[in-house]
Enzyme design. Structure first.
Site, PDB file in Angstrom:
ATOM      1  N   HIS A 157       4.680   7.491 -43.091  1.00  0.00           N
ATOM      2  CA  HIS A 157       4.272   7.871 -41.729  1.00  0.00           C
ATOM      3  C   HIS A 157       2.809   8.308 -41.713  1.00  0.00           C
ATOM      4  O   HIS A 157       2.230   8.647 -42.740  1.00  0.00           O
ATOM      5  CB  HIS A 157       5.131   9.026 -41.202  1.00  0.00           C
ATOM      6  CG  HIS A 157       6.487   8.592 -40.734  1.00  0.00           C
ATOM      7  ND1 HIS A 157       7.539   8.429 -41.591  1.00  0.00           N
ATOM      8  CD2 HIS A 157       6.945   8.265 -39.495  1.00  0.00           C
ATOM      9  CE1 HIS A 157       8.602   8.020 -40.906  1.00  0.00           C
ATOM     10  NE2 HIS A 157       8.270   7.913 -39.634  1.00  0.00           N
ATOM     11  N   LYS A 161       2.203  13.792 -39.411  1.00  0.00           N
ATOM     12  CA  LYS A 161       3.637  14.144 -39.411  1.00  0.00           C
ATOM     13  C   LYS A 161       3.866  15.411 -40.233  1.00  0.00           C
ATOM     14  O   LYS A 161       3.342  15.540 -41.338  1.00  0.00           O
ATOM     15  CB  LYS A 161       4.469  12.979 -39.961  1.00  0.00           C
ATOM     16  CG  LYS A 161       5.957  13.246 -39.867  1.00  0.00           C
ATOM     17  CD  LYS A 161       6.775  11.977 -39.972  1.00  0.00           C
ATOM     18  CE  LYS A 161       8.256  12.266 -39.888  1.00  0.00           C
ATOM     19  NZ  LYS A 161       8.657  12.860 -38.597  1.00  0.00           N
TER      20      LYS A 161
HETATM   21  P1  NAD Z   1       3.320  15.684 -30.591  1.00  0.00           P
HETATM   22  O1  NAD Z   1       2.886  16.886 -31.337  1.00  0.00           O
HETATM   23  O2  NAD Z   1       2.314  14.651 -30.189  1.00  0.00           O
HETATM   24  O3  NAD Z   1       4.085  16.134 -29.239  1.00  0.00           O
HETATM   25  C1  NAD Z   1       4.943  17.234 -29.132  1.00  0.00           C
HETATM   26  C2  NAD Z   1       4.714  17.861 -27.763  1.00  0.00           C
HETATM   27  O4  NAD Z   1       5.725  18.856 -27.537  1.00  0.00           O
HETATM   28  C3  NAD Z   1       3.347  18.556 -27.673  1.00  0.00           C
HETATM   29  O5  NAD Z   1       2.658  18.097 -26.504  1.00  0.00           O
HETATM   30  C4  NAD Z   1       3.725  20.041 -27.565  1.00  0.00           C
HETATM   31  O6  NAD Z   1       2.818  20.781 -26.768  1.00  0.00           O
HETATM   32  C5  NAD Z   1       5.099  19.932 -26.883  1.00  0.00           C
HETATM   33  N1  NAD Z   1       5.871  21.171 -26.992  1.00  0.00           N
HETATM   34  C6  NAD Z   1       6.001  21.985 -28.085  1.00  0.00           C
HETATM   35  N2  NAD Z   1       6.748  23.049 -27.769  1.00  0.00           N
HETATM   36  C7  NAD Z   1       7.100  22.920 -26.448  1.00  0.00           C
HETATM   37  C8  NAD Z   1       7.842  23.707 -25.525  1.00  0.00           C
HETATM   38  N3  NAD Z   1       8.395  24.870 -25.898  1.00  0.00           N
HETATM   39  N4  NAD Z   1       7.996  23.254 -24.259  1.00  0.00           N
HETATM   40  C9  NAD Z   1       7.450  22.092 -23.868  1.00  0.00           C
HETATM   41  N5  NAD Z   1       6.697  21.307 -24.690  1.00  0.00           N
HETATM   42  C10 NAD Z   1       6.548  21.716 -25.964  1.00  0.00           C
HETATM   43  O7  NAD Z   1       4.484  15.021 -31.457  1.00  0.00           O
HETATM   44  P2  NAD Z   1       5.143  13.571 -31.338  1.00  0.00           P
HETATM   45  O8  NAD Z   1       4.517  12.636 -32.311  1.00  0.00           O
HETATM   46  O9  NAD Z   1       5.219  13.172 -29.885  1.00  0.00           O
HETATM   47  O10 NAD Z   1       6.613  13.882 -31.892  1.00  0.00           O
HETATM   48  C11 NAD Z   1       7.432  14.881 -31.312  1.00  0.00           C
HETATM   49  C12 NAD Z   1       8.773  14.932 -32.047  1.00  0.00           C
HETATM   50  O11 NAD Z   1       9.475  13.696 -31.882  1.00  0.00           O
HETATM   51  C13 NAD Z   1       8.644  15.125 -33.580  1.00  0.00           C
HETATM   52  O12 NAD Z   1       9.731  15.922 -34.013  1.00  0.00           O
HETATM   53  C14 NAD Z   1       8.793  13.701 -34.117  1.00  0.00           C
HETATM   54  O13 NAD Z   1       9.243  13.660 -35.453  1.00  0.00           O
HETATM   55  C15 NAD Z   1       9.821  13.159 -33.171  1.00  0.00           C
HETATM   56  N6  NAD Z   1       9.865  11.696 -33.039  1.00  0.00           N
HETATM   57  C16 NAD Z   1      11.128  11.163 -32.948  1.00  0.00           C
HETATM   58  C17 NAD Z   1      11.287   9.800 -32.740  1.00  0.00           C
HETATM   59  C18 NAD Z   1      12.674   9.261 -32.545  1.00  0.00           C
HETATM   60  O14 NAD Z   1      12.837   8.046 -32.248  1.00  0.00           O
HETATM   61  N7  NAD Z   1      13.702  10.092 -32.659  1.00  0.00           N
HETATM   62  C19 NAD Z   1      10.157   8.971 -32.644  1.00  0.00           C
HETATM   63  C20 NAD Z   1       8.879   9.559 -32.736  1.00  0.00           C
HETATM   64  C21 NAD Z   1       8.756  10.933 -32.922  1.00  0.00           C
END
Ligand code: NAD
Length: 269
Positions: A157, A161
């Site tokens: 990744h 990450k």
């Molecule tokens: P990122 O850091 O770009 O986005 C996360 C967002 O969540 C940020 O904007 C942050 O401000 C917000 N956030 C944090 N705490 C919050 C709260 N209490 N209330 C509202 N918003 C809040 O990260 P990302 O790359 O978008 O990934 C986010 C998560 O999704 C990670 O855990 C990642 O591993 C996971 N992910 C899962 C999949 C899947 O298919 N399941 C795919 C991609 C990413």
């Protein structure tokens, strides 16, 4: 039928923006609410404009309670503690929750399962159709190949990450363990260094690589005597996860409360 009203928490994140585009592109739903954590720079901005679309008239707020009260389904790809709080709100309001957040501790996972007694929660470490097919194939292969084949799971990744192994790698590991009829926690080998001794029969090993802008590569290796079987998936864009999450939200309408997976959504369970 009226459109499903989607709320997106963490809407300014990498996935949050992709979810906005996917929900607006899919027939049968639209983005009605968007939120971010209190103090975020993007509060007050239009969620559509932030995601590179025309403005949607949906301002980014910091009141997750109001979002859950108003939306039919909420998409949550945020952080573990936030996801636990969102699951509790989903339980209280009866709103569908689709969550892809990874890196949850066992106690946090238990809280999600508890909330799913009161509403529909769809949780998956990876919402892409291709990865869920790879999981189903992994379970089948592990059942056929038995433990004279060693299972190793390698993932790579991007450099941002924060958790390892990836949630998807662990999901593939759980699928392999299920195929063998064992519990992943009892056989997982997460990281090796130094004099580790010979490999334990039946172990499921994990290796994590980090670098550049890799969205997510996963390979499950079944290594036997004189032959290897490999199941590989490579993600080319976040759109695949976002489109899967929106598909899950649309699938959830009218289901009984419970904790569902993307394999349930795709009929691969
Ligand atoms: P990122 O850091 O770009 O986005 C996360 C967002 O969540 C940020 O904007 C942050 O401000 C917000 N956030 C944090 N705490 C919050 C709260 N209490 N209330 C509202 N918003 C809040 O990260 P990302 O790359 O978008 O990934 C986010 C998560 O999704 C990670 O855990 C990642 O591993 C996971 N992910 C899962 C999949 C899947 O298919 N399941 C795919 C991609 C990413």
């Amino acid at each position: 039928m009226a459109d499903l009203i989607i709320g997106i928490v963490g809407v300014a994140g990498r996935m949050g923006q992709a979810l906005t585009r996917a929900a607006e592109a899919a027939p049968g739903c639209r983005v009605g609410f968007a939120s971010e954590r209190p103090g975020h720079d993007m509060l007050g901005r239009d969620a559509g404009a932030l995601a590179g679309l025309d403005p949607l008239g949906v301002s980014i707020g910091d009141d997750a309670g109001a979002l859950f009260a108003g939306a039919d389904a909420v998409l949550d790809f945020t952080a573990p503690a936030a996801t636990v709080a969102h699951a509790a709100l989903a339980g209280e309001t009866g709103t569908v929750l689709v969550t892809g957040t990874t890196g949850l501790e066992p106690a946090q996972q238990k809280a999600i399962a508890e909330a799913a007694k009161k509403t529909v929660i769809i949780q998956a470490p990876n919402f892409s159709v291709g990865v869920n097919l790879a999981m189903a194939l992994t379970e089948r292969a592990a059942a056929v190949l038995a433990d004279d084949f060693d299972i190793e799971i390698v993932e790579m990744h991007h450099r941002h990450k924060v958790d390892a192994p990836s949630g998807t790698a662990l999901g593939l590991g759980r699928a392999a363990a299920a195929g063998r009829g064992v519990d992943l926690d009892t056989v997982a080998e997460r990281g090796r260094d130094g004099i580790t001794g010979a490999r334990k029969r039946g172990a499921i090993g994990f290796a994590s690589l980090r670098g550049g802008d890799v969205i997510g590569d996963h390979t499950v290796i079944f290594a036997g005597e004189n032959e290897r079987v490999e199941i590989t998936h490579k993600a080319g864009g976040r759109e695949i996860f976002a489109a899967g999450a929106v598909r899950a939200a649309l699938w959830a309408a009218g289901r009984k409360p419970g904790l569902y997976s993307m394999r349930d959504v795709l009929g691969l369970s």
